[in-house]
Write a protein that holds these residues in place. Structure first.
Motif, PDB file in Angstrom:
ATOM      1  N   GLY A   1      40.000  28.823  39.653  1.00  9.12           N
ATOM      2  CA  GLY A   1      40.418  29.009  38.418  1.00  9.12           C
ATOM      3  C   GLY A   1      40.745  30.532  38.375  1.00  9.12           C
ATOM      4  O   GLY A   1      41.714  30.760  37.696  1.00  9.12           O
ATOM      5  N   ALA A   2      40.070  31.561  39.012  1.00  6.98           N
ATOM      6  CA  ALA A   2      40.429  32.743  38.916  1.00  6.98           C
ATOM      7  C   ALA A   2      41.820  33.041  39.558  1.00  6.98           C
ATOM      8  O   ALA A   2      42.796  33.554  39.063  1.00  6.98           O
TER       9      ALA A   2
ATOM     10  N   VAL B   1      38.884  25.952  34.154  1.00  7.07           N
ATOM     11  CA  VAL B   1      38.222  25.725  35.469  1.00  7.07           C
ATOM     12  C   VAL B   1      37.214  26.762  35.533  1.00  7.07           C
ATOM     13  O   VAL B   1      35.826  26.611  35.896  1.00  7.07           O
ATOM     14  N   PHE B   2      37.567  28.049  35.345  1.00  5.82           N
ATOM     15  CA  PHE B   2      36.818  29.038  35.453  1.00  5.82           C
ATOM     16  C   PHE B   2      35.345  28.916  34.650  1.00  5.82           C
ATOM     17  O   PHE B   2      34.341  29.348  35.103  1.00  5.82           O
TER      18      PHE B   2
ATOM     19  N   VAL C   1      36.845  39.256  32.237  1.00  8.61           N
ATOM     20  CA  VAL C   1      35.812  38.216  32.653  1.00  8.61           C
ATOM     21  C   VAL C   1      35.972  38.166  34.256  1.00  8.61           C
ATOM     22  O   VAL C   1      35.007  38.004  34.723  1.00  8.61           O
ATOM     23  N   LEU C   2      37.049  38.213  34.859  1.00  7.98           N
ATOM     24  CA  LEU C   2      37.058  38.054  36.358  1.00  7.98           C
ATOM     25  C   LEU C   2      36.528  39.409  36.911  1.00  7.98           C
ATOM     26  O   LEU C   2      35.750  39.290  37.777  1.00  7.98           O
TER      27      LEU C   2
ATOM     28  N   ALA D   1      43.511  32.810  49.024  1.00  7.25           N
ATOM     29  CA  ALA D   1      44.275  32.179  49.555  1.00  7.25           C
ATOM     30  C   ALA D   1      45.212  31.334  48.478  1.00  7.25           C
ATOM     31  O   ALA D   1      46.423  31.312  48.867  1.00  7.25           O
ATOM     32  N   LEU D   2      44.545  31.012  47.450  1.00  7.92           N
ATOM     33  CA  LEU D   2      45.367  30.340  46.431  1.00  7.92           C
ATOM     34  C   LEU D   2      46.177  31.312  45.457  1.00  7.92           C
ATOM     35  O   LEU D   2      47.264  30.916  44.913  1.00  7.92           O
ATOM     36  N   LEU D   3      45.977  32.658  45.642  1.00  7.97           N
ATOM     37  CA  LEU D   3      46.946  33.403  44.894  1.00  7.97           C
ATOM     38  C   LEU D   3      48.356  33.161  45.498  1.00  7.97           C
ATOM     39  O   LEU D   3      49.380  33.795  44.831  1.00  7.97           O
TER      40      LEU D   3
END
Length: 465
Positions: free
Chosen positions: A127-128, A100-101, A37-38, A76-78
């Motif tokens: 979420g991703a 969240v996604f 889905v991503l 950034a969050l990765l």
């Protein structure tokens, strides 16, 4: 009475055995749904952008933010999502990320205006970012045997490639037959299914893993400020005070990020990693490859629909030959790396990609649609050859206890490259009256960058996996 005890124990043992055999398959199915889905959403969204622009009256800058709000948060969050996964457990982190996604996808589908859509896309990116590293951690947890784990990760990669191939077609079909909103609605059943399957996964252990909040904050500010400056500069001019202010903020936040990472006890990006030439070159190559690919897909989506006047479905089908070869090229990359070492497919893949971009310089309104689709095939071939071996050469050079961190840094820089390319390339084609001229500048810039990193790839280790 006592005679029933052995029978009951045998029954419980059989049930436990079944649970042990089905749990890894359930976990793998969950991660497949997540990565599918991503990747599907990213590619389907690009094809739907012109429809979104017509629905909301958005400019090129607005459409750039529909893409970059998601990609910037993802990138950034990765950097710290892997640490979060360790702290709360991979299974919990994956469930939170999927939830969240999925909720953010529903908000995208219901967005009343462009601002609401951009805000929902930002939450989707959060979420991703949580989903991706936790999904790989779940695979590692489910398959302790190295050979089984390698096969599971290979399948995980192929699922992502299939989603990339299907994305433009799915986006075109949904947007043309229903609405651009359907591109987000399709995420809902997949997300719900992933959550349902994840309940069968064994709870992951937690471990103490320090977070780096100041580093994370400065990274987000730096990327967001730079993207805003480039997008707004392309729309209003780079001499505007707000653009200059954002460029200054991006520079200050970058300097603060480096300072924080140098002084904190547990940095999310240890600067000493970049003393390794392999790490530095791998990150640079990953940044450029993603910048060239995602920036190209963004501008070509606009070109196909706004300049060639193709329907949404026809525009999606134009990408199909390109994306369809990526999965096969991924497998070819692994075989080539095993025989010749990972350096060869990285260099060859980038060279093929660069030559494909130069071949597109002659495309214009009179070029046949079939010729354009064929010209895009080497783009997918080059991307598919370069990326898997790039990950392999990086991990071969890093100690096992830092492999996850290094992979997170590589993926973060790759996503950052895609986000900044959308900002820069979008600015170059913002003037629709001069779209073809801007497109040719985009192709030349991307080809030059790829040529530079192709030469850099020759400095990577020659060794085999």
């Amino acid at each position: 009475m006592t005679s029933l005890v052995p029978a009951r124990r045998a029954k419980d043992g059989a049930r436990d055995a079944r649970r042990r055999t089905t749990a890894p398959k359930a976990i793998l199915a969950t991660t497949f749904l997540g990565v599918f889905v991503l990747n599907l959403d990213a590619m389907a969204m690009n094809v739907a952008l012109p429809e979104i622009g017509r629905a909301f009256g958005g400019s090129t800058a607005g459409l750039q933010w529909v893409v970059d709000a998601y990609t910037l948060m993802f990138a950034a969050l990765l950097l710290s999502a892997g640490t979060l996964s360790d702290r709360i457990g991979a299974s919990r982190a994956f469930g939170v990320g999927v939830a969240v996604f999925t909720v953010a996808s529903a908000a995208c589908a219901l967005a009343p205006d462009l601002g609401a859509l951009i805000a929902a896309r930002l939450i989707q990116g959060i979420g991703a970012a949580v989903m991706l590293p936790s999904s790989l951690a779940l695979v590692r947890q489910a398959f302790p045997d190295a050979a089984e784990r390698a096969r599971a990760i290979a399948l995980w990669t192929v699922v992502g490639a299939v989603a990339v191939a299907a994305g433009p077609v799915v986006g075109g079909v949904l947007s043309s037959t229903l609405s651009w909103r359907a591109v987000f609605v399709v995420n809902l059943p997949v997300g719900i299914a992933a959550l349902a399957v994840s309940t069968r996964a064994e709870r992951s252990p937690r471990r103490v893993a320090p977070l780096d909040p100041y580093g994370q904050l400065t990274a987000v500010v730096a990327l967001a400020a730079l993207a805003f400056a480039v997008i707004e500069g392309g729309e209003s001019g780079f001499g505007e005070p707000v653009v200059l202010g954002c460029l200054g903020l991006a520079a200050a936040a970058t300097a603060a990020f480096v300072l924080v990472e140098a002084r904190t006890a547990a940095p999310m990006v240890p600067l000493d990693l970049f003393r390794s030439r392999t790490v530095t070159l791998s990150v640079a190559i990953g940044f450029v490859v993603n910048a060239a690919f995602y920036g190209l897909v963004f501008v070509l989506s606009l070109f196909f629909q706004d300049v060639l006047n193709l329907s949404v479905m026809a525009a999606g089908l134009m990408f199909l030959p390109m994306t369809a070869v990526i999965a096969g090229a991924n497998l070819a990359s692994a075989r080539a790396a095993a025989r010749f070492g990972p350096r060869m497919p990285i260099a060859v893949g980038q060279a093929v990609f660069a030559l494909a971009l130069l071949g597109l310089l002659w495309a214009d309104e009179g070029t046949s649609r079939a010729s354009l689709a064929v010209l895009l095939v080497p783009v997918g071939l080059g991307l598919g050859l370069a990326v898997p071996s790039l990950t392999a050469v990086l991990l071969n050079d890093i100690a096992a206890d830092r492999a996850g961190m290094a992979a997170g840094i590589l993926n973060s820089f790759r996503q950052t490259g895609g986000a900044l390319a959308v900002a820069v390339f979008g600015a170059l084609v913002a003037d629709r009256g001069e779209f073809l001229g801007g497109l040719r500048v985009v192709l030349c810039v991307a080809a030059v960058l790829l040529a530079a990193t192709t030469a850099a790839a020759l400095m990577l280790p020659r060794g085999r996996d």
